[in-house]
Design an enzyme around this catalytic site. Sequence first.
Site, PDB file in Angstrom:
ATOM      1  CG  HIS A   1      -2.282  27.185  43.092  1.00  0.00           C
ATOM      2  ND1 HIS A   1      -3.505  27.355  42.483  1.00  0.00           N
ATOM      3  CD2 HIS A   1      -2.026  28.353  43.747  1.00  0.00           C
ATOM      4  CE1 HIS A   1      -3.966  28.559  42.749  1.00  0.00           C
ATOM      5  NE2 HIS A   1      -3.090  29.187  43.508  1.00  0.00           N
TER       6      HIS A   1
ATOM      7  CD  GLU B   1      -4.173  21.542  42.657  1.00  0.00           C
ATOM      8  OE1 GLU B   1      -5.320  21.385  43.073  1.00  0.00           O
ATOM      9  OE2 GLU B   1      -3.503  22.583  42.895  1.00  0.00           O
TER      10      GLU B   1
ATOM     11  CB  CYS C   1      -7.158  27.215  40.648  1.00  0.00           C
ATOM     12  SG  CYS C   1      -5.571  27.166  39.788  1.00  0.00           S
TER      13      CYS C   1
ATOM     14  CB  CYS D   1      -4.049  23.707  39.139  1.00  0.00           C
ATOM     15  SG  CYS D   1      -2.839  24.565  40.178  1.00  0.00           S
TER      16      CYS D   1
END
Length: 154
Positions: free
Chosen positions: A55, A57, A85, A95
């Site tokens: 992801h 981040e 998330c 994250c």
Amino acid sequence: MTTIDSVHVDFMRLALEEAKKCEPTPTAFCVGCLIVQNGRVLSTGYSRELPGNTHAEQCALEKLLSAWAGSLPKGLDLYTTMEPCSERLSGNKPCTDRILDYGKEVFNSVYLGVKEPSDFVECKGVRKLKDAGIQVVHVQGLEEECLEVARKGH
């Protein structure tokens, strides 16, 4: 979530540029992220930039950790086009949990363009961050663009 004026819109637009670099997929969002300290961008990331179904981040954090020899400086702000998330269907660490590993001692605020829609999971990232004492700020005015970019490929 707190609302904010145009002070942080430029950083969110840079995060959107990162999100636009994502390879589209029907099973995940395209998200962009910046990590900023004192008005200076220290790291960027976008979804699936690094190997392992990553992801945005996660990518920005991993790159910053690499640049800082495994530790993070204090006083960081994280800008993300979508709420971090709180659950990963892939088995990767969420994250939000990655941010919470460093807590408010490292992260002052998390700025987001839009809350995560319930396309895949019910996200509780904002609540978890606030419960841990991290300020969450909604940068208003870019919601439609953030969602449009996030859903490319859907």
